[in-house]
Structures are given as structure tokens and as C-alpha cells.
Design a protein around this motif. Structure first.
Motif, PDB file in Angstrom:
ATOM      1  N   SER A 227       0.848  -1.183   0.000  1.00 33.98           N
ATOM      2  CA  SER A 227       0.000   0.000   0.000  1.00 33.98           C
ATOM      3  C   SER A 227       0.886   1.236   0.000  1.00 33.98           C
ATOM      4  O   SER A 227       1.934   1.261   0.657  1.00 33.98           O
ATOM      5  CB  SER A 227      -0.907   0.016   1.235  1.00 33.98           C
ATOM      6  OG  SER A 227      -1.724   1.174   1.255  1.00 33.98           O
ATOM      7  N   LEU A 228       0.478   2.245  -0.725  1.00 35.58           N
ATOM      8  CA  LEU A 228       1.214   3.512  -0.810  1.00 35.58           C
ATOM      9  C   LEU A 228       2.672   3.294  -1.202  1.00 35.58           C
ATOM     10  O   LEU A 228       3.576   4.003  -0.757  1.00 35.58           O
ATOM     11  CB  LEU A 228       1.134   4.272   0.515  1.00 35.58           C
ATOM     12  CG  LEU A 228      -0.280   4.585   1.031  1.00 35.58           C
ATOM     13  CD1 LEU A 228      -0.211   5.283   2.389  1.00 35.58           C
ATOM     14  CD2 LEU A 228      -1.050   5.439   0.026  1.00 35.58           C
ATOM     15  N   GLY A 229       2.897   2.282  -2.035  1.00 37.22           N
ATOM     16  CA  GLY A 229       4.239   2.009  -2.530  1.00 37.22           C
ATOM     17  C   GLY A 229       5.136   1.271  -1.561  1.00 37.22           C
ATOM     18  O   GLY A 229       6.339   1.111  -1.839  1.00 37.22           O
ATOM     19  N   GLU A 230       4.606   0.807  -0.435  1.00 38.85           N
ATOM     20  CA  GLU A 230       5.401   0.087   0.558  1.00 38.85           C
ATOM     21  C   GLU A 230       4.786  -1.285   0.827  1.00 38.85           C
ATOM     22  O   GLU A 230       3.557  -1.444   0.761  1.00 38.85           O
ATOM     23  CB  GLU A 230       5.506   0.898   1.851  1.00 38.85           C
ATOM     24  CG  GLU A 230       6.244   2.216   1.644  1.00 38.85           C
ATOM     25  CD  GLU A 230       6.285   3.083   2.891  1.00 38.85           C
ATOM     26  OE1 GLU A 230       6.068   2.549   4.002  1.00 38.85           O
ATOM     27  OE2 GLU A 230       6.525   4.303   2.773  1.00 38.85           O
ATOM     28  N   THR A 231       5.629  -2.249   1.147  1.00 41.93           N
ATOM     29  CA  THR A 231       5.202  -3.637   1.267  1.00 41.93           C
ATOM     30  C   THR A 231       5.593  -4.199   2.621  1.00 41.93           C
ATOM     31  O   THR A 231       6.724  -4.010   3.074  1.00 41.93           O
ATOM     32  CB  THR A 231       5.858  -4.489   0.158  1.00 41.93           C
ATOM     33  OG1 THR A 231       5.540  -3.921  -1.111  1.00 41.93           O
ATOM     34  CG2 THR A 231       5.377  -5.923   0.201  1.00 41.93           C
ATOM     35  N   THR A 232       4.671  -4.893   3.251  1.00 39.51           N
ATOM     36  CA  THR A 232       4.981  -5.546   4.522  1.00 39.51           C
ATOM     37  C   THR A 232       5.919  -6.725   4.306  1.00 39.51           C
ATOM     38  O   THR A 232       6.001  -7.289   3.211  1.00 39.51           O
ATOM     39  CB  THR A 232       3.703  -6.083   5.196  1.00 39.51           C
ATOM     40  OG1 THR A 232       3.120  -7.101   4.357  1.00 39.51           O
ATOM     41  CG2 THR A 232       2.696  -4.984   5.445  1.00 39.51           C
ATOM     42  N   VAL A 233       6.620  -7.119   5.361  1.00 38.03           N
ATOM     43  CA  VAL A 233       7.346  -8.384   5.313  1.00 38.03           C
ATOM     44  C   VAL A 233       6.321  -9.513   5.373  1.00 38.03           C
ATOM     45  O   VAL A 233       5.212  -9.332   5.901  1.00 38.03           O
ATOM     46  CB  VAL A 233       8.354  -8.504   6.475  1.00 38.03           C
ATOM     47  CG1 VAL A 233       9.412  -7.443   6.376  1.00 38.03           C
ATOM     48  CG2 VAL A 233       7.658  -8.461   7.820  1.00 38.03           C
TER      49      VAL A 233
END
Length: 567
Positions: free
Chosen positions: A269-275
Motif C-alpha cells: 500500500s502507498l508504494g510500501e510492502t509488509t514483510v
């Protein structure tokens, strides 16, 4: 720029020297020490009701938060910024023979200088620009930064066109009783003093994202955390007749293989990814050795989210569990056939079918089948189970599911999916309302003002990547998302309860501006002094001034000039 370095370092040492390991009496000592420190300041001598020590609620351990309020006089305003940080730390056993020095930074540095250290640790130690000790990074230097600003504006309320509230909370490292209890205090002060909470600035630690990363990060919003859990039933058999049963550990192993480290379960989301998720526990429930296979097994996973709701995660994991179950049965069938060919025994198809049940669906089935008899039995069972203080929320939930499974008419092997611990809600800061827009603009302005005074890039990102108490200040989930948590936690309302509506009632946008360093929760825990003791309080101050409508650099410079003049 405020000249904060020496005082923040001094306050950090004072806080660190009070050993405040979570779930120990040290948390009380820390609250008492901080309450006395704040209460001794002239402003709070004149306004004693503006500092409180508040006991946590629904907590099996006695401990306290400390809250303080400073009202600005430059312009009388309801506008209020909350500064938050946690006082507790993880344990000190990892320091080994240096355990007695873990909370005394100056002594610890001397002791570490006589040890063989990893190259980077030695480089930092020898530079004199890094501060070592339990809690210096996570996160007593962050609390010290907030405390410095609280003290400054208590001495100069004429420079503040609005109000500051400090929350120094306990129990961040375990179950968040501190911040959840503080919601009631926030509400009481809001009503009593007519406060208008604009934003909350947390000061938890930040760290490099990869080796060689030069950036110092500020985070807007935070990752959410769930603990999806799986109770797995099998069909017991003698080990000498292994294909006559279904080992739940076999299913558990395939389930872990399917879910752990799986990039398909990363939330972007918003260009960021969870581990991706990873297993935190895998066990069966055999109390002692027998030659029989286990009756049941238990697995749970850490699961981070940015945009998915708890309901989304249940649906996704039900699909994953069905894949794992089907693959396990296919492997078992293949191995059974091959064994029969090798041994000369006749092959017969195994009877088991893929069966995955979400907890709330099992609950509805059992109520439909057994009515009040089931509900009354489970109420009594949970009340009795609560007497066992050795059970944490995760194992309590598993024991409840185990007991409920005994009421199932169809006991063919199954995987039951539920949540067994605290849901730390995700917070997406997108500028979706005026308060978020104002905080994001204030943050951008603060970074622009402070960056010229620091050699490394100060970079903003959208999600704080670790579990933290910012999650208990605002909600991005709708009611359906929260209902998925409450209806699928077997300990809900007994062993475990969170007033999510109290969070929604406060619901202020959040950012994290925290000390920078390495090895939190490790014997080499350390923070970089320049960023942590100089940049962090100044960044925080710039955000405060912009949110309260004072401006930015000119006011900050005026404050700095006054500080220098007075000293």
C-alpha cells in the motif's frame, strides 16, 4: 535550532538508570521517578493537577502511566499536540556478565571497550558519538526528547500558542495496557480542559532498513499486526499403523510451509510492502510421550498489514490453509500408495477431506446444534480457565477452541482458523482529511527546516515497520474489520478485550519521529547521539510549531536565542 543535546543526554541517562523491564516492579519505579521529576518543575508546582500518575485498567499487573499537560499563553487555544513514548524495556539477560551495567551507559561503555566486538559496534563505540545501554534506543532517549520539550515549554509557555500533552506509557513491549488505559485519560482531559487533539507524535526508535542504508526515517502511520492462529485436529493412531490415522503435525508442517515467508501474503500500500508472515509457534498438545500420534496441533503466525482488514486476512488465510491441507492429503495419498506397493499390502483410498473452518462459523454451528447448553458450558469453562495464570492470551484461546471442538458432532480432521492475541490496528496516513493534511504539511516543513543541520538524509515513509503503540491511537478499519477480530478471538471478553471504540473516539493522526540506532533488544543496543539528541527534538518541535500555527524556523530560532541568552 534548540540546543538540546546535553539535556536530552542527561535525561536519557536518568531514565535508563531506572531499570524498567516490562512486567516487573521496575515499571512502577519508572513511573514514580518520572512523575516526581515532572512534578518538581516550577510549572507543575504551580499546576499540580497538570501531571498525573494513572494506573492501568484491566491489567493483571500493577503499573502506571504518567501524563502531563502544558498550556501555552502566547495565544489561548484549544489546539493540542500529544507527545507519546514508552517507559518499559525488554529484559537485560542478553547482557550476560555485563547485566549489572546494562542500565548505566557510562559504565557499560567502559566495560564494552575491553571486549571483542563486531567491527561496526567497535567503530561506533570508539567514535564517542554513540550511546549504549538498555533502553537508550528503545526508547528512553525518545521519551527524553519529549520530556525536554515539555520542560522547555513549561518554562516558556509564552512561546506556545496551544497545548502539549505528554504520555509516558508502560507495557508497550507486551500487551499495550498502558496506551489503551491512557485513552480514558485523554478523553477526561479533552472534556475537562476543552482540548482539541490535532496530532500525536510518537518517538519510538528507527533503524537502517538494509546494510549501508544512510537514511534516518520518519514514519507516517504504522503497520498493523495480527496473530492468525490455527488449531489442527487429526485422527489418532498407533505409530505402527501410521496410515490408519492423520497426524495433525503433518498438517501443521504443510501449513507452515505454505504461509511462512510467502510473498503472496505481503500487503502493498502507498508504494510500501509488509514483510511476509512467519511462524511464531508450532506445537502439538500431547502432554507426555506415547506411541500414539497427537490428537491436535497449534500454529500461529505474525502477520503485518498495511491496507488489508482483519476480515481480508481471514479470507486469504482460509484459502492458504485449504491449499496446504489439500497438498498434505495428496502427499499422504502418494506416500501411502508407494508404501503399499513396497510392502505388498493392498492399497485403499484414505478417507480424509480438506476441511478448514473459520472460528465464528464453528461458533454459529455449535450454538445452532446445542443452544444454551453449549453457551453455558463454555462460560463456565472460560471462567475456570481464567484461574490458570500460566496461560497467556494465545494459549488461553487455543484451550477454548480445544474444548469447543469436543462439542462438534462431525469430528473428522479439520483446521480451525482464529485470532488469539491483540490486534494492533494499521494506520494509513493518506491526507484523507484536514488534520492528516495539516500534519503531513507540518512534517514536510520540519524536515526541510532541520535537514541543512544534519549530514545524512532525513526521509519520510508511510508505515512504521514494527509493532508500536501508535496503533492504539487511531483506526483505519471500519466496523466490519474490527468485528472480524472480536468475533474470531476465543478469549474475547474474558482473557482479552480492547475497547476499539475508545480508539476511534480519540482517532488522531500520528507520526513517529524517533531516535536512530542499531540493535534494539540486543546487548549492543545504541543510539546515534547527534540525530537522537539534537535532530529528533528539533524535528518534533518544528512539527509542533507548525501545527499550532506559529510558523516554524523563525519562532524556533527565537526560542534558541532565548535559551542561549538565559544560559
Amino acid at each position: 535550532m534548540l540546543s538540546s543535546r546535553e539535556e536530552v543526554l542527561k535525561l536519557t541517562n536518568e531514565l535508563v538508570e531506572v531499570e524498567s523491564v516490562v512486567n516487573t516492579i521496575g515499571e512502577i519505579d519508572m513511573a514514580n521517578s518520572l512523575y516526581q521529576l515532572i512534578g518538581s518543575l516550577p510549572y507543575f508546582q504551580k499546576n499540580p493537577s497538570y501531571v498525573i500518575k494513572s494506573v492501568t485498567e484491566h491489567d493483571e499487573i500493577e503499573r502506571y502511566n504518567v501524563l502531563a499537560l502544558v498550556k501555552g499563553t502566547r495565544e489561548i487555544s484549544n489546539k493540542t499536540v500529544i507527545l507519546m513514548g514508552h517507559m518499559d524495556t525488554v529484559g537485560i539477560e542478553d547482557y550476560g556478565k555485563l547485566k549489572e551495567k546494562a542500565c548505566f551507559p557510562n559504565e557499560l561503555v567502559k566495560a564494552l571497550s575491553n571486549e571483542s566486538l563486531p567491527n561496526l559496534v567497535k567503530e561506533h563505540l570508539d567514535s564517542g558519538e554513540w550511546h549504549f545501554g538498555r533502553g537508550v534506543l528503545d526508547m528512553k532517549s525518545g521519551v527524553a526528547s519529549h520530556l525536554y520539550l515539555l520542560k522547555y515549554y513549561s518554562e516558556h509557555p509564552e512561546q506556545l500558542a496551544g497545548n502539549l500533552v505528554l504520555l509516558a506509557e508502560c507495557d508497550e513491549e507486551d500487551s499495550s495496557h498502558g496506551v489503551l488505559s491512557a485513552l480514558g485519560d485523554f478523553k477526561r482531559w479533552r472534556d475537562e480542559h476543552q482540548l482539541d487533539y490535532l496530532a500525536l507524535i510518537n518517538s519510538d526508535f528507527v533503524a537502517p532498513r538494509f546494510v549501508g542504508d544512510p537514511n534516518r526515517y520518519i514514519y507516517k502511520g504504522t503497520v498493523g499486526k495480527l496473530l492468525p492462529s490455527f488449531f489442527i485436529t487429526g485422527s489418532e493412531t498407533h505409530a505402527g499403523s501410521c496410515f490408519e490415522g492423520l497426524d495433525p503435525n503433518f498438517l501443521a508442517a504443510e501449513l507452515t510451509r505454505q504461509i511462512s515467508y510467502n510473498p503472496d501474503l505481503c500487503d502493498e500500500s502507498l508504494g510500501e510492502t509488509t514483510v511476509p508472515p512467519v511462524s511464531l509457534k508450532q506445537t502439538d498438545f500431547k502432554p507426555t510421550y506415547t506411541i500414539q500420534t497427537a490428537l491436535s496441533a497449534y500454529v500461529y503466525f505474525n502477520f503485518f498489514i498495511h491496507s488489508w482488514s482483519p476480515r481480508d486476512v481471514l479470507i486469504k488465510l482460509k484459502d492458504q490453509a485449504e491449499l496446504a491441507y489439500s497438498r498434505a492429503l495428496s502427499t499422504l495419498e502418494m506416500r501411502h500408495r508407494k508404501y503399499c506397493e513396497q510392502s505388498g499390502q493392498p492399497f485403499s483410498k484414505l478417507p480424509w477431506k480438506t476441511r478448514v473452518i473459520i472460528y465464528e462459523d464453528m461458533q454459529k454451528l455449535l450454538v445452532d446444534q446445542h443452544g444454551e447448553a453449549f453457551s453455558e458450558h463454555m462460560d463456565h469453562f472460560k471462567a475456570k480457565l481464567l484461574l490458570d495464570k500460566t496461560l497467556d492470551t494465545r494459549m488461553f484461546a487455543a484451550r477454548v477452541v480445544e474444548e469447543e471442538w469436543n462439542w462438534m458432532k462431525d469430528k473428522s480432521p479439520a483446521i480451525i482458523l482464529f485470532y488469539s492475541s491483540l490486534y494492533s490496528p494499521r494506520i494509513e496516513m493518506t491526507g484523507k482529511n484536514e488534520r492528516e493534511q495539516n500534519l503531513l504539511m507540518a512534517l514536510d516543513g520540519a524536515v526541510e527546516a532541520v535537514q541543512p543541520h544534519y549530514p545524512y538524509p532525513i526521509v519520510t515513509r508511510n508505515f512504521f515497520p514494527y509493532v508500536c503503540d501508535m496503533s492504539c491511537i487511531a483506526l483505519s478499519d471500519n466496523e466490519e474489520g474490527i468485528r472480524a477480530v472480536t468475533e474470531n478471538n476465543p478469549g474475547w471478553g474474558t482473557k482479552h478485550y480492547v475497547n476499539y471504540e475508545a480508539i476511534r473516539d480519540i482517532n488522531v493522526p500520528v507520526v513517529n519521529i524517533g531516535p536512530y540506532g542499531y540493535d534494539a533488544h540486543n546487548r549492543y543496543e545504541r543510539m546515534e547521539i547527534q540525530y537522537s539528541a539534537e535532530m529528533v527534538p528539533n524535528l518534533t518541535n518544528e512539527v509542533i510549531l507548525r501545527l499550532l500555527g506559529i510558523g516554524g524556523r523563525q519562532t524556533t530560532q527565537h526560542a534558541a536565542d532565548e535559551t542561549i541568552t538565559k544560559s
